[in-house]
Design an enzyme around this catalytic site. Structure first.
Site, PDB file in Angstrom:
ATOM      1  N   ASP A  84      40.989  38.376  32.476  1.00 18.97           N
ATOM      2  CA  ASP A  84      42.179  37.582  32.762  1.00 18.97           C
ATOM      3  C   ASP A  84      41.787  36.136  33.091  1.00 18.97           C
ATOM      4  O   ASP A  84      42.398  35.193  32.592  1.00 18.97           O
ATOM      5  CB  ASP A  84      42.949  38.212  33.919  1.00 18.97           C
ATOM      6  N   HIS A 135      40.212  41.812  35.614  1.00 14.95           N
ATOM      7  CA  HIS A 135      40.356  40.554  36.350  1.00 14.95           C
ATOM      8  C   HIS A 135      39.482  39.460  35.718  1.00 14.95           C
ATOM      9  O   HIS A 135      39.942  38.324  35.531  1.00 14.95           O
ATOM     10  CB  HIS A 135      39.965  40.771  37.814  1.00 14.95           C
TER      11      HIS A 135
END
Length: 108
Positions: free
Chosen positions: A80, A77
């Site tokens: 990202d 995450h």
């Protein structure tokens, strides 16, 4: 997840989010014709990306030294967020430049 690891993940997310927000701000400033402020926002965005990159580089250095970093959903995450921020900032640079061109043509 230990506290040190959470700080790493949150550092990447925070700096990436700040960079993206500043890039968006630069677009808005350019649309209103404030290109000097837009350039400052893009420079600040770059600084935030450098901060996130420094955290990432530290992880890579440790990995090269044999100190393995566990890859989990938090880390994915965070990465990202960083990649999206980099892409958004790159696009913001192009949009600011296009806005300069458009406004210059309109003012002729």
């Amino acid at each position: 997840m230990n506290e040190e690891r959470m700080e790493i993940v949150m550092g990447i997310i925070m700096h990436g989010g700040n960079a993206k927000g500043l890039a968006f701000q630069a677009i808005q400033q350019a649309k209103s014709g404030d290109f000097e402020e837009a350039e400052k926002s893009l420079q600040e965005s770059n600084s935030e990306l450098r901060e996130a990159h420094d955290v990432q580089t530290d992880m890579l250095t440790k990995e090269a030294q044999g100190i393995h970093t566990e890859i989990d959903l938090y880390m994915v995450h965070a990465q990202d967020h960083l990649m999206n921020a980099i892409t958004f900032k790159d696009l913001a640079v192009e949009i600011v430049n296009q806005e300069k061109r458009i406004q210059a043509l309109e003012n002729k």
